[in-house]
Enzyme design. Structure first.
Site, PDB file in Angstrom:
ATOM      1  N   CYS A 137       4.499   4.501   4.292  1.00 22.34           N
ATOM      2  CA  CYS A 137       4.124   5.831   3.815  1.00 22.34           C
ATOM      3  C   CYS A 137       3.296   6.574   4.867  1.00 22.34           C
ATOM      4  O   CYS A 137       2.128   6.264   5.079  1.00 22.34           O
ATOM      5  CB  CYS A 137       3.334   5.700   2.513  1.00 22.34           C
ATOM      6  SG  CYS A 137       2.735   7.279   1.878  1.00 22.34           S
ATOM      7  N   CYS A 140       0.321   8.602   3.486  1.00 24.28           N
ATOM      8  CA  CYS A 140      -0.808   7.746   3.126  1.00 24.28           C
ATOM      9  C   CYS A 140      -1.582   7.296   4.362  1.00 24.28           C
ATOM     10  O   CYS A 140      -2.805   7.325   4.386  1.00 24.28           O
ATOM     11  CB  CYS A 140      -0.334   6.487   2.394  1.00 24.28           C
ATOM     12  SG  CYS A 140       0.855   6.772   1.079  1.00 24.28           S
ATOM     13  N   ASP A 141      -0.865   6.842   5.379  1.00 19.46           N
ATOM     14  CA  ASP A 141      -1.513   6.082   6.451  1.00 19.46           C
ATOM     15  C   ASP A 141      -1.504   6.743   7.830  1.00 19.46           C
ATOM     16  O   ASP A 141      -2.183   6.263   8.738  1.00 19.46           O
ATOM     17  CB  ASP A 141      -0.845   4.700   6.565  1.00 19.46           C
ATOM     18  CG  ASP A 141      -0.971   3.896   5.273  1.00 19.46           C
ATOM     19  OD1 ASP A 141      -2.014   4.042   4.608  1.00 19.46           O
ATOM     20  OD2 ASP A 141      -0.047   3.148   4.940  1.00 19.46           O
TER      21      ASP A 141
END
Lengths: 318, 318
Positions: A137, A140-141
């Site tokens: 993701c 997300c990261d």
């Protein structure tokens, strides 16, 4: 106890953020809710090393800690996780029967919040280094890789879009694809080729993820020539598909071609007694915050449905 | 700086949970975002005394504290609140112009996250005791009144539904309505009259909310007889209407009869460059968690729109 004596208001399937948020709201609202999870809950959140984009929570804390707080909140309102695995749903106009490995549950409504699983590459080092440089993701990261060189694996829309997204944040992106052309739309490819910090390794596959506690590089193989090589990256983002955990609802609710459940903005499905929330849903942004929002929206609408309307006038088909 | 030199990726209107969540995500994703708020942000959350149903946050903390964390998160990703008030939006196919009191902004996209305001009764004591027994949201605050006697004011769908909701949690509910019949649907009324801990005061209005630091009672007047009376309750829930802060978008996007903005599940409106999130949206469950979810969904889809698709193929009209 016979079925008629024990009809729950709602069975929530899945103890990730969507299910736990729904547990908090249905419990707090005085409903009789059962929350089922095969494991201890938390879902994919458990794999997140540092959460820094969940609004209202700083520090950042780990996914396990965040999920644990949500689980305790749900428990405090009377909805604890029951360990069980859903096998099949039987529906009548009046009632749902949820058949599980250990037990069967009768309920007026069901919330499908069992999420989706990222398809892994299946190469050595990948599992061990997930959350330590291996990610599924970019939203997300990505921010953890500022100024670094990362690899993106895949050739479809997701892979190309996420590579473009990452190129604005990181120093350099290498897209690794098994074939010599991409499946993404032309406009997406244009964006990719326009970015001067993205390069593409065609006809290549990742053979192994290298590194002890963190990703230090990838072992690559050219599938046409057989030539091996090594790519020094600190991160690998894999986008080769997502599998919704929706098999138990096949034929019961409307799904897209991939098995993601179609809902309206109130999280209602085509079956008036079945709602869906989180990653299992079509068009989900697949974030902790959106799963939580979905779970609450579903809980509020389940509440409203039980209180006010006859089930057959609910869903507006898209 | 001329307009052409300064076109923002997105202007976010409103600094409540929806706007702040979008600030976190657009900032973290590397977009050039402007976040406008007339005040310091936080929105209605600032009026919440104790937040206990926002997943992942325990203790419970105050609304002001929670909003403050979200504001700091958004700032940490480069999106701070700009104090300004939006007056009007001008649109072309290529660009939006956001006309504000102090300045005008050019942007590729706009996120409407300016919320909705509860219509107050406008009686003495109401403002002073808001958050101290006076509430405009049963789902938010009902759980704080377990075992107590509360009043609900109003005669429409919301008032009747919320009275039924509260009756499952509190000891006793008194519904106070100005007329001698309810506007709610019959099935809702049936539920109301079936609950043995709900009574209705017909033809009555609240004249004053009593109490020093907390609500201790209400001064009531019978509008037909003129008779005064006092009702000893510890809480008053007011449901006499909600006003979306959407005037600046009138004629630009699709709204329902009350001015709430219609969106699809991706928070897209009928105008491909305009998104909506949170309480301003039709069908919003009007919770902190759902506003946050909406804001993130909008941010992710704004990102995707800017990266990949031509604006004219976006919105699926409901």
């Amino acid at each position: 106890m016979s079925q008629a004596e024990n009809i729950h208001d709602v069975v929530i399937v899945g103890g990730g953020p969507a299910g736990l948020a729904a547990g908090i709201y249905t419990g707090r609202g005085g409903l009789d809710a059962v929350l089922l999870d095969m494991m201890g809950g938390g879902g994919q959140v458990n794999t997140i090393d540092r959460v820094e984009n969940y609004p209202g929570v700083v520090d950042p804390e780990s996914g396990i800690e965040l999920a644990d707080i949500m689980r305790k909140q749900s428990e405090s309102f009377g909805v604890a996780i029951t360990f069980d695995e859903v096998k099949k749903i039987e529906t009548t106009d009046e009632l749902l029967t949820v058949n599980c490995t250990s037990e069967n549950y009768s309920a007026k409504t069901l919330l499908a919040a069992s999420g989706a699983s990222h398809r892994p590459l299946g190469v050595p080092g990948e599992g061990r280094l997930t959350g330590r440089g291996v990610s599924y993701c970019a939203t997300c990261d990505g921010a953890f890789f500022r100024g670094q060189h990362v690899a993106v694996v895949g050739g479809g829309s997701s892979a190309v879009m996420e590579a473009v997204y990452l190129s604005r944040i990181v120093e350099r992106v290498t897209l690794i694809h098994r074939r010599d052309s991409l499946r993404a739309e032309k406009i997406q490819q244009d964006r990719l080729f326009a970015a001067d910090n993205i390069e593409v390794l065609w006809d290549c596959a990742v053979e192994e993820v290298l590194g002890n506690n963190e990703v230090s590089g990838l072992k690559i193989k050219n599938l046409k020539t057989g030539d091996p090589s090594q790519l020094d990256v600190t991160g690998m983002f894999v986008f080769i598909g997502l599998i919704p955990n929706s098999t138990f609802l096949k034929g019961v609710v409307e799904m897209d071609d991939f098995g993601f459940i179609k809902t309206d903005t109130r999280m209602r499905t085509i079956n008036p007694r079945i709602f869906a929330a989180g990653d299992i849903r079509q068009d989900s942004a697949r974030q902790i915050g959106t799963a939580v929002g979905d779970g609450i929206t579903a809980a509020v609408n389940i509440q409203e449905m039980l209180d006010t309307v006859t089930p057959d006038r609910q869903y507006v088909k898209s």
